[in-house]
Design a protein around this motif. Structure first.
Motif: not given
Length: 1012
Positions: A17-36
Motif C-alpha cells: 500500500q505504501l511505496p518504500q521511498v526515500r525523501f531528500e531535503h533542501l533547506t537554507s543550509k544548502d543555499g536555499l534563500s528561504s525555508n518558506d
C-alpha cells in the motif's frame, strides 16, 4: 545537496500500500534563500524555479541562483511558456517575465490594470497559448504577446488572497478552481465563466462551500482537489460529479507507484503520504522529518518524474524515482531484541518459486522470509538462543539447512552438561518439517576447546568442513560424524600458526582455497600440500576476510585494504588497495553480478569494482543504504539483485538498474562567472568579453538532481586545450588569464557506470584584445618598421654613394693634379740638371728630386688605389697585394710562394678602406725589411681565415735576428701600432740564422654581413 534519508518499513498488511521511498531535503543550509517555499516549476531545459519568501530562485541540482530583484514570490505562482520564458508574480514586481536565454528580468506590471489591492498569482498557460492569472478578486485571460486581456470577476468573500487556481482537462477545457467560491468552467464561445460548483451554480445540489488549496489532474482526466477540512475532492470534468474523501489535506499531486498503479501524493498538517484511488484510502508516512510539517504545494516534473514538496519553514522535500534503486525491508518489529544484525543469508533451493530466504541474525534465531509477499516467520534457535551468534548458513544436498554459530553460553558451561551434545553450536533445520533436528553427530567439544563454529562449508563430495577461525579445520562425514583426514597434521599446524582462517571455498578443479589473516593458500587433495599464493608486492601484508569464485573460475579475495584476483594457476592478476579506490580498509563481503562486476561490503558503504572500466563506484546512505556498514552479510540473487544484511533490516540492491541509471540527463550551462561576477548570456550564440575579462568559470549541471558523484563529466576549451579532460563529478570549470582570441567551451556527460556518452554542450565566446594586440595594429607596426628600415637603408645607401663620390673625386684630384705636378717637377729637375756641371753639388741634389718624386708618386698611387670604391672588394685587394709582393721580391731575385685559402673569397666580401690601407702598409713594411735586411732567397706568404680573422703569414729563410735585442728602428713598432688600429694583432718570430716570420691577424666581416 543535503539528503534526509527516510526509509519506510511496513508490515505485511500494508506492504503493497505504501511505496518504500526515500525523501531528500533542501533547506537554507544548502543555499536555499528561504525555508518558506510555496511555488515550484520546472522549465523546459530542466531547471527548477522556486518561489520563496525571500527571492525567486533557480536550482540546477548543485547550486541556487537568487534573483534578488524579485522578492516575495513564495505564494504567487510561477510558470514557463512555450519559449521557456519564466512568468512570475511577486511582492516587488507584481507581474514579470524572465527571458529564457539571457535571464533578463522584465517588469510587465504596466501591461495590466493596476491592482486595487493584493497581488497577482497562479499564472498558467493553456494549450492555446493563452495566459491565465488570478488576483484577489477574479481572474485574467491574456495574450502573452499583445497583453490584450479579459477579466472575469469572482464573488467577493471575506477570503483575502489569490482567488483561484487553474486546471486544463483532456478536452482542453479550462477549469477555474476558486479557492473559496467553487469550481468554474470557461466557456470560450460565450467568453464567460460558468459556476459548476459553488453558490452561483444553477444546480441546487452543487451549491456547496469549501475552501480549496491545490488541484491536479490524473492520467484518466479526473481532477483532484485538496479542500482543507472537507478533505480530498474527486471531480469528474465530464459528468461534473464530485466525491469527498474526508481527511484533512493541504495539497495533492497525481502520480503512479512502482507497479504503475495510480496514486495521489497528499499532505496534511503533519506529514506527507499517498491516496490510492482504487482503494479509496490514505496512507501517511511517519518519520519523514523530526517534527510535523505542512506541504502546501506538491508538484511533479513531467520530464524527470521528481516530486517536489513545498513547505513553510522546512524548505523543500523531494522524491526522486531514479534514486530509489536500493530498497529496504525491516524486521525490527519481528525480533525478540533490537539491533540484531543479519549475519547470514540463504536462498532456499527447495522452494520452486525462488522467493524464500532464510536470514540468520546475530542472536536468537533466523527468519524465513518470502520476498514476493513479504511474509516472515521467526525460528528461535533450540539451545541458548540469546547467546547463539549466527556465523554461516548453508544448505546440503538433501535440502536441510545447517546453521553455524558461536555458542557463547555453552562455552561457559564447559563439558559438564550432557544436554549440549545435540545442539552445541551447529543447528540443523528441516525446511519441509519447519523444525530443528538433532545434529547427526556429537559436537560436544569434539572439535574445538570452545564451541565457536565460525565457518561451515559442504564440498563437492558432500563432506562437511567445520572451522574455528583461530583453532583448526576439520572435514567430517555428516552421516557418521567421523573426521576425514586430508592433510598432514604438521602442515595443518604450520598453516594455523600465528594466523586465523577467515574463509574457505572450493574451486572447479577441486582445490580448496583458504583465506587467512596472513596470506592466501590453496590445498590440493591429490598432493596433500598447502601452497601459498604470491602477490606482486611481496612486502605487503596480505590479510584476507572473504573469498569469491567467479564465473570464469578465478578466485577473488578481499580483506584489509585489499581486492585481489587470482587465476586458476594460482597467479595474482590484480592487487588493489586504497590508492586504487577502495574507500574503507575493512572489506568483509564480496559478490559478483551477471556483468562480472565485483561488489564489496565495508564500513564505508557499498562499493562495486568494474573490471571492464577498472574503476570503483561507491554507494552510501544517500543512495538508500540503511547504514554505511555493509559488512554483515551478502547474497547475490541470480546475479541481478544483491541482498545486504543490516541491523534489524535488509537492503535490496537492483545491481543492473543501479549501474545503468536511467535518470534523464539534460546537460546545460547553469551560469558563467566572469571576473567573480555572475553573467547570463544566450548560450546558443557566441558572446564577447573585454580584454580585462579573462577569468571565466563555467557551472554546468546534468539537471537530473542526482548525487554529484553519479554524474560524470569531461571537458576542454577549444582554443586552449587540444583534447578531452576527465573531470569526474566536478561540474565547475575555471580558466584564468586567458589570452585574446576565440574560444569554445565543450562539456559532455557520461553515464557514470557504462561511460556511455549522453550529451554534449558547447559555448562559444571571444576575448577582445587591446587595440595594440589586434592584427591590424600589429600589421601597421610591422609596415611602419619596414618603411623606416627602408628609409634608413636608402639614407645609408645615399650616404655611401656620396662617400664613394667623394672618394672618386679625391682619387681623381690626386691623380690629375698632384700626379701631373709631380711629373712636371721630375721633368723640370732633369732638365735643370742637364744645364749644370755634372760634378757640382747642386747637380747632385737635382738628381735626387726624381727619386723622391718617384717614391712620392708611388705612395700617392697607393693612396689613390686605396681610396677608389671599386677596390673595396677583397679580390682586388689580394691582386694588388700579390702584385706588389711579387714585384718587390723578384726585383731582388727572391723566390716567392703565395698561398691563399680557397674559401676566403667566398667568406670575405669587402674590406674597409682603413683595414686595406693598414694591412697593405704592414705587408709593404715587412717586404721592405726582408729586401733590405734578411738576405734571404725564399719567402712564403699565406692568407687564411680563422674565426672572422684574416691571417697573413710571411716567412723568409734569411739570416734572422734577435727580437729581444733593443733596436732603434721604427718599422716594427709601426707595424704593431697599425695592427692595433684595426683591432688586430701583429707578432714576429725570428732567431739568428733561422729566418723570420711575421703573423698578422685582422678582424674582417663575413660576406653575408656586409653588402654596402
Amino acid at each position: 545537496m543535503k539528503y534526509l534519508v527516510t526509509l519506510l518499513f511496513i508490515s505485511l498488511c500494508t506492504y503493497a500500500q505504501l511505496p518504500q521511498v526515500r525523501f531528500e531535503h533542501l533547506t537554507s543550509k544548502d543555499g536555499l534563500s528561504s525555508n518558506d517555499v510555496l511555488s515550484v516549476v520546472e522549465d523546459k531545459e530542466g531547471f527548477v524555479w522556486m518561489g520563496t519568501r525571500k527571492y525567486l530562485t533557480r536550482y540546477d541540482g548543485y547550486q541556487f541562483q537568487n534573483f534578488t530583484q524579485i522578492e516575495g514570490a513564495y505564494n504567487h505562482g510561477i510558470t514557463s511558456d512555450e519559449q521557456n520564458n519564466i512568468w512570475f508574480a511577486s511582492r516587488t514586481i507584481p507581474f514579470g517575465r524572465i527571458d529564457a536565454k539571457t535571464l533578463k528580468v522584465n517588469d510587465l506590471s504596466n501591461k495590466l490594470p493596476p491592482l486595487p489591492d493584493g497581488n497577482f498569482g497562479n499564472i498558467v498557460f493553456d494549450s492555446q497559448k493563452n495566459g491565465w492569472m488570478s488576483d484577489f478578486h477574479g481572474v485574467f485571460r491574456f495574450d502573452p504577446k499583445t497583453f490584450a486581456h479579459q477579466y472575469f470577476p469572482l464573488p467577493n468573500t471575506t477570503y483575502k488572497d489569490i482567488k483561484a487556481d487553474f486546471i486544463e482537462d483532456k478536452q482542453k477545457n479550462i477549469w477555474v478552481i476558486g479557492l473559496d467560491v467553487g469550481i468554474y468552467k470557461y466557456e470560450p464561445l460565450k467568453q464567460k465563466l460558468r459556476c459548476v460548483v459553488g453558490k452561483e451554480s444553477d444546480k441546487p445540489d452543487k451549491r456547496l462551500f469549501f475552501e480549496v488549496s491545490r488541484a491536479t489532474i490524473d492520467r484518466h482526466g479526473i481532477i483532484w482537489i485538496s479542500a482543507f477540512q472537507q478533505g480530498l475532492i474527486r471531480f469528474d470534468p465530464v459528468t461534473e460529479d464530485l466525491k469527498f474523501y474526508k481527511d484533512y489535506t493541504l495539497a495533492v499531486c497525481a502520480d503512479t507507484d512502482e507497479q504503475g498503479r495510480d496514486i495521489l501524493w497528499v499532505s496534511n498538517a503533519k506529514t506527507i503520504g499517498i491516496f490510492r484511488p482504487d482503494e479509496e484510502k490514505f496512507y501517511f508516512y511517519e518519520g519523514v522529518y523530526s517534527d510535523d510539517f505542512q506541504a502546501f504545494n506538491i508538484c511533479k516534473s513531467p520530464r524527470t518524474g521528481i516530486v517536489w514538496f513545498c513547505t513553510l519553514q522546512q524548505g523543500v522535500f523531494l522524491y526522486n524515482p531514479h534514486s530509489q534503486l536500493i530498497k529496504a525491508v525491516s524486521f525490527a518489529n519481528f525480533l525478540p531484541e533490537n539491533n540484531l544484525a543479519i549475519n547470514a543469508i540463504l536462498k532456499d533451493k527447495t522452494d520452486a518459486t525462488g522467493q524464500t530466504f532464510y536470514l540468520g541474525f546475530s542472536r536468537w534465531g533466523m527468519v524465513k522470509w518470502n520476498k514476493a509477499n513479504n511474509s516472515r516467520q521467526f525460528f528461535r534457535y533450540p539451545h541458548y538462543p540469546s547467546e547463539a551468534e549466527t556465523r554461516q548458513i548453508i544448505q546440503d544436498e538433501t535440502g536441510k539447512i545447517w546453521i553455524f554459530t558461536n555458542q557463547w553460553q555453552t562455552w561457559a558451561d564447559g563439558k559438564e552438561n550432557p544436554e549440549d551434545n545435540n545442539f552445541e553450536g551447529i543447528f540443523v533445520f528441516d525446511p519441509q518439517q519447519q523444525r530443528f533436528l538433532p545434529t547427526p553427530f556429537t559436537t560436544h567439544h569434539g572439535f574445538f576447546t570452545v564451541p565457536f563454529y565460525s565457518i561451515g562449508m559442504q564440498d563437492s563430495k558432500n563432506r562437511m568442513w567445520i572451522i574455528n577461525h583461530y583453532l583448526s579445520m576439520h572435514v567430517v562425514d555428516k552421516a557418521t560424524g567421523k573426521e576425514i583426514v586430508l592433510w598432514d597434521k604438521k602442515d595443518h599446524d604450520t598453516l594455523m600458526k600465528n594466523r586465523w582462517i577467515m574463509d574457505v571455498l572450493e574451486d572447479k578443479q577441486g582445490r580448496f582455497w583458504i583465506g587467512t589473516t596472513s596470506g592466501l593458500f590453496y590445498f590440493d587433495e591429490r598432493t596433500k600440500r598447502f601452497s601459498e599464493v604470491k602477490f606482486p608486492d611481496d612486502k605487503r601484508e596480505i590479510s584476507i576476510i572473504k573469498l569469491l569464485l567467479d564465473t570464469e573460475g578465478n578466485v577473488w579475495a578481499t580483506g584489509w585494504e585489499l581486492l585481489a584476483k587470482i587465476n586458476q594457476q594460482g597467479v595474482a592478476l590484480l592487487d588493489l588497495g586504497s590508492k586504487d579506490g577502495i574507500y574503507d580498509i575493512e572489506c568483509r563481503q564480496i559478490a559478483e553480478d551477471i556483468h562480472r562486476n565485483i561488489w564489496i561490503g565495508n564500513l564505508g558503504g557499498l562499493q562495486v569494482y568494474s573490471p571492464k572500466q577498472q574503476r570503483f563506484l561507491r554507494f552510501t546512505q544517500n543512495d538508500g543504504l540503511i547504514s554505511d556498514n555493509t559488512t554483515y552479510s551478502f547474497y547475490m540473487n541470480e546475479g541481478k539483485e544483491l541482498l545486504i544484511g543490516q541491523k534489524g533490516s535488509l537492503n535490496i540492491v537492483n545491481t543492473q538498474d543501479l549501474l545503468q541509471n536511467k535518470a534523464i540527463s539534460n546537460l546545460a550551462v547553469s551560469s558563467v562567472i566572469v571576473n567573480n561576477e555572475q553573467r547570463f548570456y544566450d548560450w546558443s550564440q557566441p558572446f564577447e568579453l573585454k580584454r580585462t575579462e579573462n577569468a571565466i568559470t563555467f557551472h554546468v549541471s546534468a539537471l537530473n538532481f542526482m548525487k554529484a558523484n553519479q554524474n560524470h563529466y569531461s571537458y576542454y576549451l577549444e582554443g586552449l586545450e587540444n583534447g578531452w579532460i576527465d573531470a569526474k563529478e566536478d561540474a565547475t570549470f575555471t580558466y584564468n588569464n586567458l589570452s585574446p582570441g576565440d574560444y569554445t567551451f565543450h562539456v559532455r556527460m557520461f553515464d557514470e557506470t557504462s561511460n556511455r556518452h549522453l550529451k554534449e554542450v558547447a559555448v562559444s565566446f571571444s576575448i577582445v584584445p587591446y587595440y595594440y594586440e589586434t592584427w591590424w595594429f600589429k600589421t601597421l607596426i610591422i609596415a611602419l618598421v619596414l618603411v623606416l628600415a627602408y628609409l634608413f637603408y636608402r639614407f645609408r645607401i645615399n650616404q655611401l654613394l656620396q662617400l664613394q663620390e667623394v672618394r672618386n673625386r679625391i682619387s681623381r684630384d690626386l691623380h690629375d693634379d698632384i700626379g701631373s705636378s709631380l711629373s712636371s717637377i721630375s721633368l723640370l729637375s732633369v732638365m735643370a740638371s742637364k744645364k749644370l756641371d755634372p760634378e757640382s753639388s747642386s747637380n747632385q741634389l737635382l738628381k735626387q728630386i726624381p727619386e723622391e718624386v718617384s717614391r712620392l708618386s708611388s705612395a700617392i698611387d697607393d693612396m689613390i688605389w686605396n681610396i677608389r670604391p671599386e677596390n673595396d672588394g677583397f679580390e682586388n685587394f689580394f691582386v694588388r697585394l700579390r702584385d706588389h709582393t711579387v714585384q718587390t721580391l723578384q726585383a731582388q731575385d727572391i723566390e716567392i710562394n703565395i698561398d691563399i685559402d680557397s674559401s676566403i673569397n667566398n667568406e670575405i666580401g669587402a674590406l674597409s678602406m682603413e683595414v686595406r690601407r693598414n694591412i697593405f702598409l704592414i705587408v709593404k713594411e715587412a717586404l721592405h725589411n726582408i729586401t733590405k735586411h734578411a738576405k734571404c732567397t725564399k719567402v712564403d706568404m699565406r692568407l687564411s681565415l680563422q674565426k672572422n680573422m684574416l691571417r697573413i703569414d710571411i716567412k723568409d729563410d734569411g739570416k734572422g735576428f734577435d727580437p729581444q735585442k733593443p733596436s732603434s728602428r721604427n718599422g716594427l713598432k709601426n707595424m704593431t701600432s697599425r695592427a692595433a688600429e684595426v683591432g688586430g694583432s701583429f707578432e714576429i718570430k725570428s732567431a739568428i740564422g733561422k729566418g723570420s716570420e711575421i703573423v698578422l691577424q685582422v678582424p674582417v666581416l663575413e660576406k653575408k654581413l656586409i653588402r654596402l
